[in-house]
Design a protein around this motif. Structure first.
Motif, PDB file in Angstrom:
ATOM      1  N   VAL A   1     -38.486  20.362 -40.503  1.00  0.00           N
ATOM      2  CA  VAL A   1     -37.403  20.338 -41.766  1.00  0.00           C
ATOM      3  C   VAL A   1     -36.177  19.302 -41.882  1.00  0.00           C
ATOM      4  O   VAL A   1     -36.030  18.766 -42.763  1.00  0.00           O
TER       5      VAL A   1
ATOM      6  N   VAL B   1     -33.813  25.439 -48.816  1.00  0.00           N
ATOM      7  CA  VAL B   1     -34.723  25.367 -47.507  1.00  0.00           C
ATOM      8  C   VAL B   1     -34.283  26.390 -46.467  1.00  0.00           C
ATOM      9  O   VAL B   1     -33.280  26.890 -46.383  1.00  0.00           O
TER      10      VAL B   1
ATOM     11  N   GLY C   1     -35.490  26.553 -42.070  1.00  0.00           N
ATOM     12  CA  GLY C   1     -35.690  25.744 -41.033  1.00  0.00           C
ATOM     13  C   GLY C   1     -35.139  26.347 -39.612  1.00  0.00           C
ATOM     14  O   GLY C   1     -34.616  27.336 -39.724  1.00  0.00           O
TER      15      GLY C   1
ATOM     16  N   TRP D   1     -29.104  25.412 -47.477  1.00  0.00           N
ATOM     17  CA  TRP D   1     -29.791  26.029 -46.184  1.00  0.00           C
ATOM     18  C   TRP D   1     -29.745  27.906 -46.266  1.00  0.00           C
ATOM     19  O   TRP D   1     -28.427  28.180 -46.246  1.00  0.00           O
TER      20      TRP D   1
ATOM     21  N   THR E   1     -40.925  25.504 -47.154  1.00  0.00           N
ATOM     22  CA  THR E   1     -40.393  25.106 -45.891  1.00  0.00           C
ATOM     23  C   THR E   1     -40.352  26.665 -45.141  1.00  0.00           C
ATOM     24  O   THR E   1     -40.328  27.860 -45.762  1.00  0.00           O
TER      25      THR E   1
END
Length: 232
Positions: free
Chosen positions: A129, A149, A151, A188, A206
């Motif tokens: 990512v 996203v 990750g 995030w 993701t």
């Protein structure tokens, strides 16, 4: 037959994050091609095939695919493949991606073309990512900017590297994925309160880490309109 391109690290991919999506997609009838930055076979992170670390079943399964899968043993070079020839481009994770895939301009182009294409999808897992912090959209903006996203989180990285960012294998980690993606404007959320974390933002999927690989693969199949194989 739907198709997918797997862009795999030569510096240490995490076994489950590659093999679980690869076999899930193939079991669903997806034609899989493997590519690496130089065209040499990818290297697996030894920790991801250590039975004491991942369990006997996972270690055995990953090792079998790593050693015997035709694509893993004779991959394409990223400069010779085009994202528009595939329905999806998949970037498995592993610390190794920080040294090659995430920094490779051709890998970044594959990601961009998959996400910006009319029909393509991309799936990026764990440390891979980090590529979103360096890849750019066609308009020049960082791909992470404004995207939702997940990750590999800082909280997990703290348990792996020492106070000098040194890895157990003696390599110095060049950056932390969460820090770079956040700095590049990504929204995030690794959803640390959940067992798995998979996020979909447009044509981009993701996934947080190894434990999210199976769910991520099935999410990608759903996004492609392909029926997932039955659970064992």
């Amino acid at each position: 037959m739907p198709s997918a391109l797997f862009v795999v690290s030569e510096h240490g991919y995490w076994g489950e994050e590659c093999v679980e999506p690869l076999t899930t997609l193939e079991d669903a009838g997806v034609d899989v091609t493997v590519a690496t930055p130089t065209g040499d076979p990818p290297e697996v992170d030894e920790r991801s095939i250590d039975p004491d670390n991942v369990g006997e079943e996972t270690a055995s399964h990953v090792t079998e695919i790593h050693e015997n899968h035709p694509g893993m043993n004779d991959p394409r070079q990223v400069t010779t493949v085009d994202a528009t020839d595939y329905d999806a481009v998949v970037f498995p994770g592993g610390h190794g991606t920080e040294w090659d895939v995430n920094q490779d301009t051709h890998a970044r182009r594959l990601l961009r073309d998959a996400v910006e294409g009319d029909e393509g999808k991309a799936m990026v897992v764990c440390h891979a990512v980090g590529i979103l912090a360096f890849a750019r959209d066609s308009d020049g903006s960082l791909m992470a900017a404004g995207r939702d996203v997940t990750g590999f989180p800082n909280e997990w990285e703290e348990g792996i590297v020492d106070d000098h960012d040194m890895m157990p294998d003696g390599r110095k980690l060049p950056y932390w994925v969460e820090d770079e993606v956040t700095a590049a404007g990504g929204n995030w959320d690794a959803e640390l309160d959940r067992d798995t974390s998979v996020r979909v933002d447009g044509d981009l999927v993701t996934a947080r880490g190894p434990g999210s690989s199976a769910r991520a693969a099935r999410t990608l199949l759903e996004e492609l309109g392909v029926e997932a194989p039955a659970d064992d």
